[in-house]
Design a protein around this motif. Structure first.
Motif, PDB file in Angstrom:
ATOM      1  N   TRP A 217      -9.415  -0.485  -1.082  1.00  0.00           N
ATOM      2  CA  TRP A 217      -9.376  -1.957  -1.187  1.00  0.00           C
ATOM      3  C   TRP A 217     -10.328  -2.570  -0.152  1.00  0.00           C
TER       4      TRP A 217
ATOM      5  N   HIS B 178     -11.625   4.438  -6.449  1.00  0.00           N
ATOM      6  CA  HIS B 178     -12.541   4.564  -5.314  1.00  0.00           C
ATOM      7  C   HIS B 178     -13.893   3.968  -5.700  1.00  0.00           C
TER       8      HIS B 178
ATOM      9  N   THR C  97      -0.496   0.329  -8.576  1.00  0.00           N
ATOM     10  CA  THR C  97      -1.707   0.132  -9.389  1.00  0.00           C
ATOM     11  C   THR C  97      -2.917   0.217  -8.460  1.00  0.00           C
ATOM     12  N   PRO C  98      -3.287   1.450  -8.085  1.00  0.00           N
ATOM     13  CA  PRO C  98      -4.379   1.584  -7.100  1.00  0.00           C
ATOM     14  C   PRO C  98      -5.718   1.141  -7.682  1.00  0.00           C
TER      15      PRO C  98
ATOM     16  N   ALA D 267       0.825  -1.225   0.000  1.00  0.00           N
ATOM     17  CA  ALA D 267       0.000   0.000   0.000  1.00  0.00           C
ATOM     18  C   ALA D 267       0.854   1.269   0.000  1.00  0.00           C
TER      19      ALA D 267
ATOM     20  N   SER E  99      -5.155   5.898   1.694  1.00  0.00           N
ATOM     21  CA  SER E  99      -6.485   5.819   1.070  1.00  0.00           C
ATOM     22  C   SER E  99      -6.599   4.661   0.083  1.00  0.00           C
ATOM     23  N   VAL E 100      -5.474   4.254  -0.552  1.00  0.00           N
ATOM     24  CA  VAL E 100      -5.568   3.100  -1.463  1.00  0.00           C
ATOM     25  C   VAL E 100      -5.973   1.838  -0.712  1.00  0.00           C
TER      26      VAL E 100
ATOM     27  N   LEU F 126      -1.168  -2.125  -4.555  1.00  0.00           N
ATOM     28  CA  LEU F 126      -2.139  -1.023  -4.563  1.00  0.00           C
ATOM     29  C   LEU F 126      -1.432   0.328  -4.693  1.00  0.00           C
ATOM     30  N   GLY F 127      -0.146   0.357  -4.301  1.00  0.00           N
ATOM     31  CA  GLY F 127       0.598   1.616  -4.373  1.00  0.00           C
ATOM     32  C   GLY F 127       0.846   2.014  -5.819  1.00  0.00           C
TER      33      GLY F 127
ATOM     34  N   ALA G 207       3.048   3.887  -2.299  1.00  0.00           N
ATOM     35  CA  ALA G 207       3.221   4.276  -3.710  1.00  0.00           C
ATOM     36  C   ALA G 207       4.696   4.513  -4.030  1.00  0.00           C
TER      37      ALA G 207
END
Ligand SMILES: Cc1cc2nc3c(=O)[nH]c(=O)nc-3n(C[C@H](O)[C@H](O)[C@H](O)COP(=O)(O)O)c2cc1C
Length: 207
Positions: A108, A50, A46-47, A9, A103-104, A43-44, A11
């Motif tokens: 998830w 929302h 390739t998020p 998580a 927030s990513v 997720l960092g 980026a």
């Protein structure tokens, strides 16, 4: 065959302390079990988007009310849940962002913690529908944790415990990697703390 899911998580790619620590841990575990299958959910880099109107509406409907568009709106959520559910062991590496999960990771969680799919509401409260499994969290912090007077309070650990318990996963431990923006001496102390934790995890893994 054991499957480990590493949820990333941060980026910051290769610069990320939490990611580097998790990757070092995974390398140790692979040394012990070369057949370990490692899946990365980055997720960092390739998020996930929302949650949008279509997903939210579809997620709140009963299965019998859903048509093809609603099922399509749930496809990402289904894939993320299936990926989590296939894992025997979960490694979550994440930065603390403004005293919380980034927030990513929250996005998830919004796909994975889903009424009727990963938890049910009963007269006795919410009941998780996934089988329990270990989740080990490496949480990178620029500063130190404390009680809010000396050092920032840790809202993340109780939050993660509660949200994963909601879906049935209770075997959760968080290792904070503190003071990463406080100079080399503080970072060396954190590294020693991590090394001890990693030794402990790898002996636990052997048993
Ligand atoms: C938007 C943002 C918010 C942050 N909030 C906090 C915070 O609340 N507490 C803290 O100790 N560090 C905070 N930091 C610092 C990061 O947690 C720290 O740099 C950490 O090493 C990042 O994790 P990573 O190295 O795995 O990417 C924040 C950094 C950013 C960019």
């Amino acid at each position: 065959m054991t499957t480990l899911l590493h949820i990333i998580a941060s980026a910051r790619g290769g610069l990320s302390h939490s990611r580097q620590a998790a990757e070092a841990t995974v390398r140790r575990l692979i040394e012990q079990d070369p057949t370990l299958t490692v899946i990365e959910r980055d997720l960092g880099c390739t998020p996930v988007a929302h949650p949008d109107f279509q997903f939210i509406q579809a997620s709140l409907m009963r299965e019998a009310e859903r048509g093809e568009p609603q099922r399509a709106a749930l496809a990402l959520s289904d894939a993320l849940i299936n990926e989590l559910d296939a894992a025997d062991f979960v490694m979550l590496s994440m930065p603390m962002h403004n005293f919380m999960v980034p927030s990513v990771l929250k996005a998830w969680l919004d796909y994975v913690v889903r009424l009727g799919r990963t938890f049910q509401i009963t007269a006795a409260g919410k009941v998780g529908l996934l089988r329990d499994r270990p989740i080990r969290v490496l949480m990178a912090c620029g500063g130190a944790l404390g009680d809010g007077l000396t050092g920032q309070p840790d809202f993340v650990t109780p939050y993660l415990r509660y949200v994963f318990k909601t879906i049935g996963i209770t075997d959760l431990q968080v290792l904070p990697l503190e003071n990463l923006l406080r100079g080399a001496t503080a970072q060396a102390a954190t590294q020693m703390h991590f090394d001890t934790w990693c030794d402990g995890l790898s002996s636990e893994w052997l048993t």
